[in-house]
Design a protein around this motif. Structure first.
Motif, PDB file in Angstrom:
ATOM      1  N   UNK A  57       0.811  -1.213   0.000  1.00 28.36           N
ATOM      2  CA  UNK A  57       0.000   0.000   0.000  1.00 28.36           C
ATOM      3  C   UNK A  57       0.847   1.266   0.000  1.00 28.36           C
ATOM      4  N   UNK A  58       2.156   1.115   0.099  1.00 23.05           N
ATOM      5  CA  UNK A  58       3.035   2.280   0.235  1.00 23.05           C
ATOM      6  C   UNK A  58       3.998   2.415  -0.929  1.00 23.05           C
ATOM      7  N   UNK A  59       4.553   3.605  -1.035  1.00 26.11           N
ATOM      8  CA  UNK A  59       5.576   3.888  -2.040  1.00 26.11           C
ATOM      9  C   UNK A  59       6.902   4.136  -1.325  1.00 26.11           C
ATOM     10  N   UNK A  60       7.986   3.822  -2.013  1.00 23.30           N
ATOM     11  CA  UNK A  60       9.324   4.046  -1.472  1.00 23.30           C
ATOM     12  C   UNK A  60       9.696   5.512  -1.668  1.00 23.30           C
ATOM     13  N   UNK A  61      10.200   6.142  -0.606  1.00 15.06           N
ATOM     14  CA  UNK A  61      10.740   7.498  -0.683  1.00 15.06           C
ATOM     15  C   UNK A  61      12.219   7.362  -1.046  1.00 15.06           C
ATOM     16  N   UNK A  62      12.530   7.639  -2.300  1.00 10.65           N
ATOM     17  CA  UNK A  62      13.891   7.446  -2.811  1.00 10.65           C
ATOM     18  C   UNK A  62      14.909   8.294  -2.035  1.00 10.65           C
ATOM     19  N   UNK A  63      14.496   9.466  -1.590  1.00 11.39           N
ATOM     20  CA  UNK A  63      15.408  10.320  -0.818  1.00 11.39           C
ATOM     21  C   UNK A  63      15.759   9.669   0.519  1.00 11.39           C
ATOM     22  N   UNK A  64      14.791   9.016   1.158  1.00 13.20           N
ATOM     23  CA  UNK A  64      15.078   8.319   2.416  1.00 13.20           C
ATOM     24  C   UNK A  64      16.014   7.135   2.175  1.00 13.20           C
ATOM     25  N   UNK A  65      15.834   6.440   1.055  1.00  9.46           N
ATOM     26  CA  UNK A  65      16.736   5.341   0.702  1.00  9.46           C
ATOM     27  C   UNK A  65      18.145   5.898   0.487  1.00  9.46           C
ATOM     28  N   UNK A  66      18.232   7.009  -0.237  1.00  9.64           N
ATOM     29  CA  UNK A  66      19.536   7.633  -0.504  1.00  9.64           C
ATOM     30  C   UNK A  66      20.250   7.968   0.803  1.00  9.64           C
ATOM     31  N   UNK A  67      19.517   8.577   1.734  1.00  6.83           N
ATOM     32  CA  UNK A  67      20.107   8.942   3.037  1.00  6.83           C
ATOM     33  C   UNK A  67      20.508   7.698   3.822  1.00  6.83           C
TER      34      UNK A  67
END
Length: 168
Positions: free
Chosen positions: A75-85
Motif C-alpha cells: 500500500x506504500x511507495x518508497x521514498x527514494x530520498x530516504x533510501x539515498x540517506x
C-alpha cells in the motif's frame, strides 16, 4: 510437501531451489499459483483476498549504480530520498528491467524477497511488521507465498528502515 518435491513446486525453479537451500522446504506447499498474472500489489491482494498492505513488494533500485533491494508493503511507495540517506548514496534511481533480471534472476512483477542470483543489500521497511503474515512473489507474476514478516526479512538479510513515502 517435502524438499524432494521441489520440482513440483508452483514457485519459479530457482526460488524453489532457494527454499530448499534455506531450509524452508515447507513453504513449497504454501505457494499459491493464479491463472492470471499478479504483476502489481493490487492485483496480488485481490487474487489472495488480503489487504494491499499485506503484500511485500520486492523493488530494485540503483544506489550510485549499485543494485539494492527494498522490501515495501503493497500500500506504500518508497521514498527514494530516504533510501539515498539510509545508504549514504549520492543518487538513487529505480533500476531498469534488465538490471532487475541480471541482479535477481527474476522479471519485474515476480521478484521474490530472497533467493536471488546475486547477493544484494536489502532494506526492509518497518511497515511490513504491521501484519502477522505478508505475501510475496515466488519468482513469477503468477505465484505468491505467505510468511511471517520478521522471518521473511531475516531470510532476505534485510535491515529494518523507515523508507516509506509519507502523505503530504
Amino acid at each position: 510437501m517435502t524438499t524432494s518435491d521441489a520440482g513440483t513446486s508452483d514457485a519459479h525453479p530457482r526460488f524453489a531451489a532457494a527454499l530448499d537451500v534455506l531450509g524452508l522446504g515447507e513453504l513449497h506447499g504454501r505457494v499459491r499459483r493464479f491463472p492470471d498474472a499478479t504483476r502489481t500489489a493490487a492485483e496480488a491482494a485481490a487474487a489472495i483476498g488480503c489487504e494491499l498492505s499485506q503484500i511485500c513488494k520486492s523493488l530494485v533500485f540503483a544506489a550510485d549504480g549499485v543494485p539494492v533491494l527494498v522490501l515495501m508493503d503493497g500500500a506504500s511507495r518508497v521514498d527514494v530520498e530516504l533510501v539515498r540517506r539510509e545508504l549514504g548514496a549520492g543518487k538513487v534511481t529505480r533500476a531498469g528491467a534488465d538490471v532487475v533480471r541480471e541482479t535477481t534472476g527474476y522479471a519485474i512483477g515476480g521478484v521474490p524477497p530472497f533467493g536471488h542470483r546475486t547477493a544484494t543489500r536489502v532494506l526492509a521497511d518497518r511497515s511490513l511488521l504491521d501484519h502477522d503474515v505478508v505475501w510475496a512473489a515466488a519468482g513469477t507474476p503468477y505465484t505468491v507465498f505467505p510468511m511471517e514478516p520478521k522471518a521473511l526479512i531475516a531470510q532476505a538479510g534485510g535491515t529494518l528502515v523507515d523508507v516509506r513515502e509519507r502523505a503530504a
